[in-house]
Design a protein around this motif. Structure first.
Motif, PDB file in Angstrom:
ATOM      1  N   PRO A  69       0.813  -1.221   0.000  1.00 17.09           N
ATOM      2  CA  PRO A  69       0.000   0.000   0.000  1.00 17.09           C
ATOM      3  C   PRO A  69       0.846   1.269   0.000  1.00 17.09           C
ATOM      4  N   LEU A  73       0.376   3.704  -3.044  1.00 14.85           N
ATOM      5  CA  LEU A  73      -0.227   5.014  -2.782  1.00 14.85           C
ATOM      6  C   LEU A  73       0.701   6.145  -3.195  1.00 14.85           C
ATOM      7  N   LEU A 155      -4.851   0.467  -4.281  1.00 14.23           N
ATOM      8  CA  LEU A 155      -4.238   1.624  -3.640  1.00 14.23           C
ATOM      9  C   LEU A 155      -3.566   2.541  -4.647  1.00 14.23           C
ATOM     10  N   SER A 176      -0.964  11.067   0.677  1.00 10.65           N
ATOM     11  CA  SER A 176      -0.950   9.614   0.486  1.00 10.65           C
ATOM     12  C   SER A 176      -0.346   8.911   1.702  1.00 10.65           C
ATOM     13  N   TRP A 180      -2.216   6.160   3.959  1.00  7.55           N
ATOM     14  CA  TRP A 180      -1.600   4.877   4.285  1.00  7.55           C
ATOM     15  C   TRP A 180      -1.775   4.571   5.774  1.00  7.55           C
ATOM     16  N   THR A 214      -7.375  -2.370   2.669  1.00 12.26           N
ATOM     17  CA  THR A 214      -6.280  -3.170   3.230  1.00 12.26           C
ATOM     18  C   THR A 214      -6.843  -4.259   4.147  1.00 12.26           C
TER      19      THR A 214
END
Lengths: 277, 299, 458
Positions: A69, A73, A155, A176, A180, A214
């Motif tokens: 991720p 991201l 993502l 971002s 996350w 996630t």
């Protein structure tokens, strides 16, 4: 949209990723970590000759969950805002390309880079394990890889939304990284807190968990590696009873696909309709 | 070739471009003139289809919004400050060449044309400003488009290179290309443009031929006339009598301001009075003055 | 109607033969003609009948004859003591739980032997009712394909003490269950895909060893009994939804559990109200408890269990206290030797194999999910590590440790019988991995080189 232009822009992204070395660094880091984990887990197994879903298998999922991720991201978030900030996007668009081609090409290019990197990470460590021998099923390993690839698209596309909507690369990176943290920690903490304070039932907890890509990935990956839904406690049992084994997988896959498609569509529309350059 | 019809572009409450209309005919070269913030760049972005706007812009009959891709393939665009991907110049050329679907043999041709040959394998970040501009030109010309849109095209070039490029552009124009460019150098405007479109605060305030621009604006040419010292008083008197505001600068030079069209009259008068003119220099109105005039409320 | 030996005294036992070609065509007919002490040999073939053995006979199958119950009632009923039933295949019992339809029912048939029979498509397999000192050996029991509530037991003991159950293979039935029986020995059996692999009810003083209980809802559920000893058993992959215990104790006293392997169950050991007698202790020693979702799950009220020299390896949660709390009423070490914990982070400076700092099971996240089981869904999420990190950084948030093992063993103790051969070359894994490398790499290379035409500079 013209396939040729999409392919050209995609190719340009892939070459840039290779040249900027983030692709290589990412692949190497991921491979080494995955290899260490698999190795560690197999040395454990040799003691017993029986494998099970242990903490090490969970760590592999965790590794994916932290690493994929973040890279997806941030990569997505930089993609457009960076080009917009330094002017190359403007210059590119002054040529006979459509905005949709630019978006699609950039998206696919970065996606290919991330996907290849994940596949190499899993594949290289898998080759070592395969030669050395192990009892983790090949199909489960493959499915974990596929889930990781899905997580990456999801993502990456969220990152793209951030990128489309912000003008400065630094700002979109900040957002971002926050996202996350949010997906990995804050949202779960929030659900946990709410559950404790408001005594939420099984169903709300399950639904709330599915609202986080996630978490969807994690549940799917855990259920893939461990045959027991009970590993997730009453929520796992609830899912199994309500949807069945296959049904739960379909549900999780659908949630994952939705988490992929919706952000892509939003990002695509935002980029093609808002002419910000 | 380029038709701009009642184009208005709003950013929130501000009209960056306000109901602008003009035409550029095929083979014509038009200069866009105006101060920073007058709306030139915004207008160019609209022409390139990079911004949505009210009104209509067509290139060779193609609407830039509806057929953006086809319209853009008619344009070769040179930005003021070119920014490239961090690749080798050749890769960049190949990339845009491929986007425009040109034959790869064309690349060699264009590289020679703009004189990039020795730098073609360098990273774009290692190119000097002038070389970047050449690369940008090469990209603009690679598909041999009928329209060239140039945003201050020579600003990064040294004098020699500038002359080369102006020559090149003029040649292209003579080959039939339509050119729209913005510039702040009058010599360039005069050298290249058939027509000047002056913008101010988003509006087109004036259109004229470049050689009469100063005149249209009411700007005067400065003449420095040198006569032998004994004649200086007489010369000043004659010219004053004829209605020219002549000033004696020193013992043998006098200065007067005339409109561009009247340049020969003072000389004729002096010759008629049999006063020998030893030397003459003419100072055209500078771009700065034109710009000041354009910006000011004088028009 | 031939008999191989003259009739007369019991010492002169005779042998009667049954086969599709005679002399006897049905088993029951032969039994009718036989006398106590005789042997009836049944030759290969299928016999569609329900057999009642009402005198002490040896009933021996040769070439594995089939007794087919045709889906009705009990197939073989043994009502006399000291009988032998050997070498048959018995199929198609009835399906009634009320009449307890069995393949082999021993009713008051003490000291009998049931050996080397294959039972297929049966409701109950071998049912010992009031038949102590019986030997049940080398049988295979395959249950009917039924939902769990409709199944019968693979082997069922009812008031049949001192029985020996040995080397049987039982699959797809309900339980191997011991009711009201003592001094039984259960050894070398494999019980799989049933409800409870092994089930004791009110049966004291029993032993079981070297068995494998796998893929049942519960490996072994031992209830309301005392003086139970078990060694070298494997409890693996028992995966009941709400249960899934490797082994469960319910009101169980004086247990000795040694060198068993609990692997990949939902819960390795589950202790409910055990021991329940105030003067009773349970001893759990040298077991390997690995890869379970929960290593051992105990109620917080439970006391007087001694855990030592066990190896808790890679269980997702090593110890669960149901509903939260601590297990301070139990002992986690004896004579300076505790257990091995794979998540122990201490050190052993003096090299005596004992960690120098105690092992504390004090995970804040685990404490939370013990108390709020719904939140178990967040297990393995980074949030769990975040919470652990927070609790270590801010000791205020530290929960009371569930377990304190002052003498943790640095290395696990793996009994030799559980030691595995090294993993070998894995073809499918290698294939998958090679595809994972080759395919994307190929595509990647293609993409990078795509359309790279010669423009005269290369």
């Amino acid at each position: 949209m013209e396939f040729k232009n999409v392919l050209l822009i995609m190719q340009k992204e892939v070459r840039e990723a290779l040249k900027n070395r983030w692709f290589i660094i990412y692949t190497v880091c991921f491979s080494i970590l995955a290899l260490l984990l698999l190795f560690f887990s197999y040395s454990r197994e040799e003691i017993l000759g029986v494998s099970g879903f242990g903490r090490t298998a969970a760590s592999l999922i965790n590794l994916v969950l932290l690493f994929v991720p973040l890279v997806s991201l941030v990569t997505g978030a930089i993609s457009i805002s960076n080009e917009r900030e330094n002017g190359t996007l403007f210059y590119l668009l002054s040529h006979p390309v459509e905005r949709s081609e630019v978006f699609t090409g950039k998206f696919l290019g970065l996606l290919v880079s991330i996907w290849v990197s994940i596949c190499l990470g899993f594949g290289l460590s898998g080759i070592v394990v395969g030669i050395k021998g192990g009892s983790l099923g090949a199909s489960k390993y493959l499915l974990t890889t596929l889930l990781s690839l899905l997580l990456a698209v999801s993502l990456l596309s969220i990152g793209f939304i951030v990128s489309v909507l912000s003008k400065k690369a630094a700002k979109s990176i900040g957002i971002s990284v926050f996202l996350w943290l949010f997906f990995l920690v804050f949202s779960d903490l929030g659900i946990m807190g709410t559950t404790i304070v408001m005594d939420l039932g099984i169903k709300p907890v399950f639904v709330l968990a599915l609202l986080n890509p996630t978490e969807v990935f994690k549940i799917a990956a855990v259920l893939n590696m461990s045959p027991r839904f009970e590993v997730l406690g009453p929520v796992g049992v609830y899912a199994l009873r309500s949807f069945g084994r296959d049904g739960t997988f379909y549900l999780l896959f659908s949630a994952m696909i939705l988490w992929t498609v919706i952000p892509i569509v939003i990002g695509f529309l935002a980029f093609t309709l808002l002419k910000k350059e | 070739m380029i038709t701009v019809r009642e184009v208005t572009k709003r950013f929130k409450d501000i009209k960056a471009v306000d109901c602008v209309s003009f035409n550029v005919k095929k083979g014509e070269a038009v200069a866009l003139l105006g101060a920073n913030g007058a709306g030139k760049s915004t207008l160019i972005k609209c022409i390139l289809g990079l911004l949505s706007f009210e009104g209509e812009i067509t290139l060779n009959g193609l609407n830039v919004e509806k057929s953006s891709k086809e319209a853009k393939s008619l344009i070769g665009y040179v930005p003021q400050e070119p920014v490239f991907y961090d690749m080798r110049a050749l890769d960049i050329l190949e990339f845009f060449g491929a986007i425009r679907g040109v034959d790869m043999g064309r690349i060699e041709e264009i590289v020679n044309l703009v004189g990039l040959r020795e730098h073609i394998l360098k990273q774009s970040s290692a190119l000097s400003g002038g070389m970047k501009q050449r690369l940008s030109f090469a990209i603009a010309l690679i598909s041999n488009p009928p329209i060239l849109v140039l945003d201050e095209p020579t600003s990064n070039l040294d004098a020699y290179a500038r002359a080369e490029f102006l020559k090149l552009i003029r040649e292209l124009k003579l080959q039939g290309k339509t050119v729209l460019f913005s510039s702040h150098r009058l010599d360039e405007v005069e050298f290249l443009a058939d027509r000047v479109v002056v913008m101010k605060s988003g509006k087109v305030v004036m259109e004229s031929k470049p050689n009469v621009l100063a005149e249209t604006l009411g700007l005067k040419v400065r003449m420095y006339i040198k006569v032998p010292t004994p004649w200086i008083e007489t010369a000043t008197d004659i010219l004053k009598r004829e209605g020219f505001g002549a000033v004696t600068l020193n013992e043998n030079t006098l200065l007067l301001e005339v409109t561009s069209r009247e340049k020969t009259i003072p000389l004729k008068k002096l010759l008629f009075a049999e006063i020998p003119v030893e030397d003459l220099s003419i100072e055209e109105p500078s771009m700065e003055r034109i710009m000041q005039e354009v910006q000011g409320d004088g028009i | 109607m031939a008999a191989s030996a003259a009739s007369g005294g019991e010492a002169l036992a005779k042998t009667l033969f049954v086969s599709p070609g005679g002399p006897f065509y049905s088993i029951q007919e032969a039994i009718k003609r036989a006398e106590s002490g005789d042997t009836v040999v049944v030759r290969g073939g299928t016999y569609r009948e329900h057999v009642v053995l009402d005198k002490t006979l040896k009933l021996i199958g040769e070439g594995r004859p089939v007794i087919d119950g045709e889906g009705r009632g009990t197939v073989v009923l043994i009502k006399a003591p000291r009988c032998t039933l050997k070498g048959f295949k018995i199929t198609q019992t009835g399906s009634s739980l009320t009449t307890e339809d069995s393949a082999i029912l021993l009713d008051s048939a003490e000291e009998s032997t049931v050996e080397d029979n294959h039972l297929e498509d049966v409701l109950f397999g071998i049912y010992l009712k009031n038949s102590p000192r019986t030997l049940v050996r080398n049988n295979v029991v395959v249950g009917k394909k039924l939902d769990m509530p409709n199944r019968g037991d693979g082997i069922r003991l009812w008031y049949s003490s001192e029985t020996r159950i040995e080397n049987n293979f039982i699959t797809q039935t309900r339980d191997l269950v011991i009711w009201f029986s003592s001094k039984t020995l259960i050894v070398g059996n494999t019980v799989e895909k049933g409800r409870y692999g092994l089930h004791y009810m009110y049966s004291n003083d029993n032993t079981f060893e070297d068995n494998v209980f796998r893929e049942n809802l519960v490996g072994g559920f031992l209830m309301y009994s005392r003086d139970i000893r078990f060694y070298h058993n494997v409890f693996a992959h028992n995966q009941g939804l709400a249960s899934g215990y490797g082994i469960g104790f319910k009101d169980l006293d004086n247990v000795v559990a040694e060198e068993n392997l609990f692997v990949d169950n939902r819960v390795g050991l589950y202790l409910d109200n055990s021991p329940h007698l105030i003067d009773s202790w349970n001893e759990i020693r040298r077991n390997v408890i690995a890869f379970n979702d929960i290593g051992a799950s105990l109620m917080p009220s439970i006391e007087r269990n001694i855990f030592f020299e066990n190896s808790f390896i890679e269980n997702t949660e090593q110890i669960e206290v149901r509903g939260g709390g601590t297990l301070s009423g139990n002992r986690w070490y004896v004579n300076g030797r505790g257990n091995h914990w794979s998540d122990y982070v201490g050190y052993d400076d003096n090299g005596d194999g004992i960690g120098d700092i105690p092992y504390l099971a004090e995970s804040l996240f685990e404490s939370i999910i013990d108390k709020y089981p719904n939140l178990r869904v967040f297990i393995f999420s980074p949030v769990s590590q975040a919470i652990e990190f927070a609790s270590k950084t801010f000791p205020v948030m530290k929960p009371e440790p569930k377990v304190v093992d002052k003498y943790p063993l640095v290395k696990p103790i793996i009994p030799d019988i559980f030691k595995a051969r090294k993993g070998g070359f894995s073809g499918s894994f290698l294939t998958v991995s090679i595809i994972l490398v080759a395919f994307p790499l190929g595509f990647y290379t293609y993409l990078i080189r795509y359309g790279r035409r010669r423009s005269g500079y290369r």
